[in-house]
Write a protein that holds these residues in place. Structure first.
Motif, PDB file in Angstrom:
ATOM      1  N   ASP A  62      -7.534   6.957  12.304  1.00 23.78           N
ATOM      2  CA  ASP A  62      -6.414   6.167  11.807  1.00 23.78           C
ATOM      3  C   ASP A  62      -5.997   6.484  10.376  1.00 23.78           C
ATOM      4  N   HIS A  63      -6.947   6.772   9.491  1.00 21.67           N
ATOM      5  CA  HIS A  63      -6.626   6.837   8.062  1.00 21.67           C
ATOM      6  C   HIS A  63      -5.790   8.044   7.636  1.00 21.67           C
ATOM      7  N   SER A  64      -6.208   9.229   8.061  1.00 23.11           N
ATOM      8  CA  SER A  64      -5.547  10.413   7.496  1.00 23.11           C
ATOM      9  C   SER A  64      -4.649  11.142   8.490  1.00 23.11           C
ATOM     10  N   GLY A 106      -5.620   3.540  17.375  1.00 23.64           N
ATOM     11  CA  GLY A 106      -4.881   2.704  16.434  1.00 23.64           C
ATOM     12  C   GLY A 106      -5.729   2.399  15.223  1.00 23.64           C
ATOM     13  N   ILE A 107      -5.197   1.562  14.339  1.00 19.66           N
ATOM     14  CA  ILE A 107      -5.962   1.167  13.155  1.00 19.66           C
ATOM     15  C   ILE A 107      -7.190   0.397  13.639  1.00 19.66           C
ATOM     16  N   VAL A 108      -8.312   0.766  13.096  1.00 24.06           N
ATOM     17  CA  VAL A 108      -9.585   0.238  13.571  1.00 24.06           C
ATOM     18  C   VAL A 108      -9.593  -1.300  13.649  1.00 24.06           C
ATOM     19  N   HIS A 109      -8.968  -1.965  12.683  1.00 19.99           N
ATOM     20  CA  HIS A 109      -8.996  -3.440  12.681  1.00 19.99           C
ATOM     21  C   HIS A 109      -7.931  -4.048  13.583  1.00 19.99           C
ATOM     22  N   VAL A 110      -7.073  -3.213  14.110  1.00 16.79           N
ATOM     23  CA  VAL A 110      -6.102  -3.710  15.083  1.00 16.79           C
ATOM     24  C   VAL A 110      -6.666  -3.527  16.490  1.00 16.79           C
ATOM     25  N   GLY A 127     -17.023   1.165   7.760  1.00 19.69           N
ATOM     26  CA  GLY A 127     -16.871   1.759   6.433  1.00 19.69           C
ATOM     27  C   GLY A 127     -15.451   1.600   5.952  1.00 19.69           C
ATOM     28  N   ASP A 128     -15.045   0.356   5.796  1.00 16.41           N
ATOM     29  CA  ASP A 128     -13.680   0.042   5.378  1.00 16.41           C
ATOM     30  C   ASP A 128     -13.638  -1.413   4.943  1.00 16.41           C
ATOM     31  N   SER A 129     -13.092  -1.664   3.765  1.00 17.00           N
ATOM     32  CA  SER A 129     -13.207  -3.016   3.209  1.00 17.00           C
ATOM     33  C   SER A 129     -12.420  -4.072   3.986  1.00 17.00           C
ATOM     34  N   HIS A 130     -11.408  -3.664   4.725  1.00 20.12           N
ATOM     35  CA  HIS A 130     -10.620  -4.680   5.444  1.00 20.12           C
ATOM     36  C   HIS A 130     -11.216  -5.090   6.789  1.00 20.12           C
ATOM     37  N   THR A 131     -12.472  -4.730   6.972  1.00 21.60           N
ATOM     38  CA  THR A 131     -13.219  -5.207   8.137  1.00 21.60           C
ATOM     39  C   THR A 131     -13.235  -6.735   8.167  1.00 21.60           C
ATOM     40  N   GLY A 344       3.784  -2.161   8.388  1.00 24.35           N
ATOM     41  CA  GLY A 344       2.615  -1.631   9.083  1.00 24.35           C
ATOM     42  C   GLY A 344       1.343  -2.098   8.401  1.00 24.35           C
ATOM     43  N   SER A 345       0.232  -1.411   8.655  1.00 27.87           N
ATOM     44  CA  SER A 345      -1.112  -1.664   8.115  1.00 27.87           C
ATOM     45  C   SER A 345      -1.862  -2.726   8.902  1.00 27.87           C
ATOM     46  N   CYS A 346      -3.176  -2.762   8.693  1.00 22.75           N
ATOM     47  CA  CYS A 346      -4.007  -3.723   9.427  1.00 22.75           C
ATOM     48  C   CYS A 346      -3.706  -5.164   9.028  1.00 22.75           C
ATOM     49  N   THR A 347      -2.913  -5.373   7.986  1.00 23.20           N
ATOM     50  CA  THR A 347      -2.519  -6.733   7.613  1.00 23.20           C
ATOM     51  C   THR A 347      -1.382  -7.229   8.504  1.00 23.20           C
ATOM     52  N   GLY A 405      -1.097   4.227  13.075  1.00 21.30           N
ATOM     53  CA  GLY A 405      -2.063   4.693  12.080  1.00 21.30           C
ATOM     54  C   GLY A 405      -1.915   3.917  10.786  1.00 21.30           C
ATOM     55  N   CYS A 406      -2.729   4.273   9.795  1.00 26.90           N
ATOM     56  CA  CYS A 406      -2.710   3.560   8.513  1.00 26.90           C
ATOM     57  C   CYS A 406      -1.482   3.921   7.681  1.00 26.90           C
ATOM     58  N   SER A 407      -1.074   5.187   7.786  1.00 27.25           N
ATOM     59  CA  SER A 407       0.196   5.618   7.223  1.00 27.25           C
ATOM     60  C   SER A 407       0.347   5.281   5.739  1.00 27.25           C
ATOM     61  N   MET A 408       1.457   4.693   5.388  1.00 29.21           N
ATOM     62  CA  MET A 408       1.821   4.473   3.993  1.00 29.21           C
ATOM     63  C   MET A 408       1.006   3.360   3.329  1.00 29.21           C
ATOM     64  N   CYS A 409       0.135   2.720   4.076  1.00 31.47           N
ATOM     65  CA  CYS A 409      -0.735   1.722   3.449  1.00 31.47           C
ATOM     66  C   CYS A 409      -1.557   2.377   2.352  1.00 31.47           C
ATOM     67  N   LEU A 410      -2.043   3.576   2.620  1.00 28.44           N
ATOM     68  CA  LEU A 410      -2.817   4.276   1.591  1.00 28.44           C
ATOM     69  C   LEU A 410      -2.350   5.698   1.350  1.00 28.44           C
ATOM     70  N   GLY A 411      -1.335   6.135   2.107  1.00 25.43           N
ATOM     71  CA  GLY A 411      -0.758   7.445   1.816  1.00 25.43           C
ATOM     72  C   GLY A 411      -1.740   8.596   1.833  1.00 25.43           C
ATOM     73  N   SER A 427       1.535  -4.096   3.537  1.00 28.59           N
ATOM     74  CA  SER A 427       0.103  -3.807   3.466  1.00 28.59           C
ATOM     75  C   SER A 427      -0.602  -4.789   2.529  1.00 28.59           C
ATOM     76  N   ASN A 428      -1.785  -4.430   2.084  1.00 29.83           N
ATOM     77  CA  ASN A 428      -2.613  -5.415   1.386  1.00 29.83           C
ATOM     78  C   ASN A 428      -2.978  -5.065  -0.047  1.00 29.83           C
ATOM     79  N   ARG A 429      -2.646  -3.860  -0.485  1.00 27.90           N
ATOM     80  CA  ARG A 429      -3.062  -3.439  -1.828  1.00 27.90           C
ATOM     81  C   ARG A 429      -1.914  -2.851  -2.606  1.00 27.90           C
ATOM     82  N   GLY A 433      -1.145   3.797  -7.804  1.00 32.02           N
ATOM     83  CA  GLY A 433      -1.378   5.013  -7.028  1.00 32.02           C
ATOM     84  C   GLY A 433      -1.759   4.793  -5.578  1.00 32.02           C
ATOM     85  N   ARG A 434      -1.831   3.547  -5.137  1.00 36.50           N
ATOM     86  CA  ARG A 434      -2.290   3.282  -3.783  1.00 36.50           C
ATOM     87  C   ARG A 434      -1.423   3.987  -2.726  1.00 36.50           C
ATOM     88  N   GLN A 435      -0.118   3.870  -2.866  1.00 33.58           N
ATOM     89  CA  GLN A 435       0.760   4.449  -1.833  1.00 33.58           C
ATOM     90  C   GLN A 435       1.271   5.826  -2.223  1.00 33.58           C
TER      91      GLN A 435
HETATM   92  S1  SF4 Z   1      -6.099  -1.299   4.636  1.00 29.77           S
HETATM   93 FE1  SF4 Z   1      -4.669   0.292   5.149  1.00 29.77          FE
HETATM   94  S2  SF4 Z   1      -5.918   2.124   5.093  1.00 29.77           S
HETATM   95 FE2  SF4 Z   1      -7.351   0.429   5.245  1.00 29.77          FE
HETATM   96  S3  SF4 Z   1      -7.686   0.157   7.456  1.00 29.77           S
HETATM   97 FE3  SF4 Z   1      -6.006  -1.161   6.857  1.00 29.77          FE
HETATM   98  S4  SF4 Z   1      -4.191   0.018   7.295  1.00 29.77           S
HETATM   99 FE4  SF4 Z   1      -5.881   1.442   7.201  1.00 29.77          FE
END
Ligand code: SF4
Lengths: 475, 203
Positions: A62-64, A106-110, A127-131, A344-347, A405-411, A427-429, A433-435
């Protein structure tokens, strides 16, 4: 004395508890993705270790990964290497992988909630803080580092010190036109983005019970943005109804058994939290962040705060943030123009989010010079949205409709906000430089993002003239 | 992991609160499947412009260039769980971080990579910032064994650290190896622990 939901899950999963030592906590579900797992597998290989329970690990990409046409080869060779490494690792160690061809990717948290892998009372790590997202189901879920990923792979356990507990009691009801995203941004705005560091937070109260499961996920997702180890919400009939019939949820005789199991997970009335905080949902209005952390946020009818109105320790970070963001104190939020929109994003990339954004976008056109992306959280969300015709609404309005995918959430892929471009993002952050390098991020709800795409600046979605759809009803 | 020994070193003041993991190691450098090679990208956006060093950034100035001790503000390491952040810090050569508070996951990740994060009260942090301004080449001595930091001008402070984490650094513990010693406990736990989701069938 009674126990909190957190304590009940903890007790149920403690394999070993020793004085002055971290406990050994059993992990029911380990989610992995291509960015934070390769080094963990490498560690296993070097030490000649196996994955203890491959059947309790689920992998996705999902991330890259690119969100454009999946039939084309990757343009980014290093991303390709990560994806290939994950494929090989899953094959070598016998782990189920939802790869780019899978309809469950898809995004792991979705994907874990939508497949029904996320269930009340479980322990879930990734291994992702938005778990923390999975806490919406009353599961203890949190992000871990790569060394811990390796530890979980090798032992199916994690060494953990118990966290302190924090209850946020959310009274009243969210006013119409406001969303779960506005609620959580308001809470972080009020209490600060490091307020819950060291705590597991349980969201409680009337406003939370009224939220749908998807909205609860949005709230829990951002727990980490106030520093919390994890976010939790008591499972209730909505939780059980959401899970019933999902792919990974047992049916038949076993359904009764799981239901009974899940119903044990609630906070006892006489349980004590280490800290409690109160919040009134009725006062929430649509939120827009103006700075470089999620606590730097204002209501849509407000202005960027003046420095003289801030408490002393907020002034310096605010000056730095505003300089980065290219904004002045005192500017009305509605006067901020934008260049990009990311929905988008897991949020905020689940089907309800897309429905809400589509409702705003229907019959309008994205403003000239604004580039707007809609990136569904998963292939299943994408399929569902297409079945409802949401993709057409977006495309007709001038949004780009992408793969999951995670896409522009973290670019990490090609979906970037360019230097000094301003992005309304669901997104959530909003870190520097995040995006993208020197990208300026404003966090908002899906409705606010859709409205901003059309107006070209932030606008109060509560006053948006919705053009009703005739053909298909949007429930 | 190497064990942590007592040492004296230069303190580099990074006077910024809420330094997040995106600032510590920007995501364009996460696309590696290795555990090494991140040190040169530490604080990349602050250290470099068009691949040239920015002369103003603290770690680009003498005598801070290879300082093993970083002094900073609250909530250091907030944001993502990426262990690339402590990997970059450790590889750069920073062994100790002094701050009023740290983000949770980052704090945890430090101990797995031989980095000592020291939480100090605000007033101590202020004193240390002042000392770095007033005393050229300001150094402190870090003594993990006795949980103490001091300089040669009369500043001394004791700090808190859990005994497990202290041992983790002092001895360079192999945590996985240690847990595998408890395999029997894990095994018997599993024999009565139920998991209800089912994987596999359709994908
Ligand atoms: S915060 Fe962004 S990069 Fe991290 S899992 Fe969610 S969508 Fe992906």
């Amino acid at each position: 004395m009674g126990r909190t939901l957190y304590e009940k899950i903890w007790d149920k999963h403690a394999v070993l508890e020793q004085q002055n030592q971290p406990s050994l906590l059993y992990i029911d579900l380990h989610l992995i993705h291509e960015v934070t797992s390769p080094q963990a597998f490498e560690g296993l290989r070097i030490n000649n270790r196996k994955v203890r329970k491959p059947e309790l690990t689920v992998a996705t990409m999902d991330h890259s990964i690119p969100t454009t046409d999946r039939t084309l080869p990757f343009r980014d060779e290093i991303a390709k290497k990560q994806v290939d490494a994950l494929e090989k690792n899953c094959r070598d160690f016998g782990i189920q992988l939802f790869d780019l061809k899978s309809r469950n990717q898809g995004i792991v948290h979705v994907i874990a909630p939508e497949l029904g892998l996320t269930q009340p009372g479980m322990t879930i790590v990734c291994g992702d803080s938005h778990t923390s997202t999975h806490g919406a189901f009353g599961a203890l879920a949190f992000g871990i580092g790569t060394s811990e990923v390796e530890h979980v792979l090798a032992t199916q356990t994690l060494k953990q010190f118990k966290s302190k507990t924090l209850a946020i009691n959310i009274h009243g009801q969210l006013p119409s036109g406001t969303t779960a995203k506005d609620l959580i941004l308001s809470i972080i705005g009020k209490y600060g983005h490091d307020f819950a560091t060291g705590y597991v937070v349980e969201y409680r109260g009337e406003a939370i019970r009224k939220l749908t499961m998807e909205e609860r996920m949005t709230v829990c997702n951002m727990s980490i943005e106030m520093g919390a180890r994890a976010g939790l919400i008591e499972p209730d009939s909505k939780t059980f109804a959401f899970l019933k019939g999902k792919q990974a949820v047992p049916e038949g005789n076993l359904w009764g058994e799981v239901l009974e199991e899940w119903q044990q997970y609630y906070t006892d009335e006489d349980a004590k939290f280490d800290l409690t905080a109160d919040f009134n949902a009725a006062e929430v209005i649509p939120q827009v962040t103006w700075g470089t952390n999620p606590g730097q946020v204002a209501g849509i009818t407000e202005t960027i705060p003046k420095l003289e109105d801030m408490s002393e320790d907020h002034v310096r970070p605010a000056i730095k943030a505003l300089q980065y963001m290219g904004l002045e104190p005192g500017t009305p939020i509605t006067e901020i123009g934008i260049d990009k929109v990311f929905i988008g994003s897991c949020t905020n990339s689940r089907i309800e989010d897309l429905r809400k954004a589509a409702k705003i976008a229907h019959g309008y056109k994205v403003a000239e010079r604004v580039e707007a992306l809609v990136v569904p959280g998963s292939q299943l969300v994408k399929k569902q949205a297409e079945a409802e015709g949401l993709d057409q609404i977006f495309i007709e309005a001038g949004f780009q409709w992408r793969e999951a995918g995670c896409s522009m959430c973290l670019g990490m892929n090609e979906d970037l906000v360019l230097p000094e471009e301003r992005c309304a993002s669901t997104s959530n952050r909003n870190f520097e430089g995040r995006q993208g390098r020197n990208a300026r991020t404003h966090l908002v709800s899906p409705e606010m993002a859709a409205a901003a795409a059309i107006a070209g600046r932030f606008t109060d979605v509560r006053e948006w003239p919705v053009k009703e759809r005739k053909e298909v009803s949007l429930q | 992991m190497k064990s942590f020994t007592r040492f004296t070193g230069i303190v580099a003041p990074l006077d910024t609160a809420n330094v997040d993991t995106d600032a510590i190691i920007p995501k364009q450098f996460l696309k590696s499947i290795e555990r090494t090679g991140f040190g040169k990208f530490l604080f990349y956006e602050w250290r470099y412009e068009n691949d040239r060093e920015k002369p103003d950034f603290i770690l680009n100035r003498e005598p801070y260039r290879n300082a093993p001790i970083l002094l900073t503000r609250k909530n250091f390491g907030c944001g993502s769980s990426r262990e690339h952040a402590p990997w970059a810090i450790a590889e750069y050569g920073i062994k100790v971080i002094l701050a009023p508070s740290f983000a949770d996951i980052f704090y945890n990740n430090c101990f797995k990579n031989g980095i000592l994060p020291v939480v100090l009260p605000d007033q101590d942090i202020e004193i240390l910032f002042r000392n770095t301004r007033e005393i050229p080449g300001y150094q402190i001595r870090v003594d993990l064994e006795n949980q103490r930091i001091e300089d040669s001008f009369g500043y001394m402070s004791e700090f808190e650290i859990g005994s497990y984490r202290k041992d983790q650094l002092l001895q360079g513990l192999d945590e996985i190896g240690a847990t595998l010693q408890s395999s029997q406990n894990i095994h018997s736990f599993e024999s009565s622990h139920k998991i209800y989701y089912k994987l596999g069938a359709k994908n």
